[in-house]
Enzyme design. Sequence first.
Site, PDB file in Angstrom:
ATOM      1  N   SER A  93       1.198  -1.159  -0.535  1.00  0.00           N
ATOM      2  CA  SER A  93      -0.144  -0.568  -0.011  1.00  0.00           C
ATOM      3  C   SER A  93       1.170   1.178   0.006  1.00  0.00           C
ATOM      4  CB  SER A  93      -1.084   0.369   0.812  1.00  0.00           C
ATOM      5  OG  SER A  93      -1.838   0.934   0.595  1.00  0.00           O
ATOM      6  N   ASP A 192      -9.167  -6.125  -5.253  1.00  0.00           N
ATOM      7  CA  ASP A 192      -9.236  -4.758  -4.607  1.00  0.00           C
ATOM      8  C   ASP A 192      -9.785  -3.852  -5.699  1.00  0.00           C
ATOM      9  OD1 ASP A 192      -7.626  -2.286  -3.113  1.00  0.00           O
ATOM     10  OD2 ASP A 192      -6.012  -3.200  -3.715  1.00  0.00           O
ATOM     11  N   HIS A 222      -6.747  -6.066  -0.756  1.00  0.00           N
ATOM     12  CA  HIS A 222      -5.741  -5.222  -0.966  1.00  0.00           C
ATOM     13  C   HIS A 222      -4.267  -5.620   0.592  1.00  0.00           C
ATOM     14  CE1 HIS A 222      -4.047  -0.933  -0.953  1.00  0.00           C
ATOM     15  NE2 HIS A 222      -4.379  -0.713   0.528  1.00  0.00           N
TER      16      HIS A 222
END
Length: 254
Positions: A93, A192, A222
């Site tokens: 991320s 995601d 994610h």
Amino acid sequence: MKLVAPKSFTFEGGNRAVLLLHGFTGSTKDVKRLGEYLQKRGYTCHAPMYKGHGGTPEELLQTTPTDWWQDVIKGYHYLQDLGYEEIAVAGISLGGVFSLKIAEEFPVKAVVSMCAPVKRNSTEGLFDRLYNYAKIYKSFEGKSKEVIIEELEVLKSLPRNSFNSVQSITENTCHDLHTITSPTLVLQGALDDAIYQESASYILDHVETNEKEIIWYKESGHIITTGKEKEKVCEDVFTFLNEIEWSDTTLQIE
């Protein structure tokens, strides 16, 4: 109840070093399994805990992405100070954005970008992440529903200036992807949000190296390092790193 915040970790395993980077509102728990997996197979892994993370959401808002980026740089230099001359970097991320930024600004042996939102064009959604983190955190603290609602309302009124810096760092990193010449692995959850999927393909197309690959995880969202296909993620990262030409040729394989 006072919660104990996750901490930075260093797992010593061999002469090959990997810097592991967690995401926004996340912690080193995001990359701990990956670190343990790599350590068992001959890699030394270090994961810095960013300032303000792992604690209360109010504490996080008192810090800035510049603070977090400095923690990333310190993590890189920490491995250098331990004597490691060849360092790979892997992040999830926002940590994925940071991993790319490290590869743009410092010598790295390889870079693994996981679910990095380099094509995010606004700060929309960042406060939602913090708000959801706050609800979970305050619940774990054992606070009553009434107190949680009251504190969440206060949270909404606090300054969010740091979010603008997140966007600036992301845009600059995206702009400089062409400067990355190290072998690059892009990992992305197929479940995601669209911005992350778009970003994954963009990263692959714009890094300036012939040694690049993208892997999609059909059953993952994610945070793929802790999701349904987390073991496959570990295996794929290890396979990728093991194919890199390191100066140390001795490696334990299980």
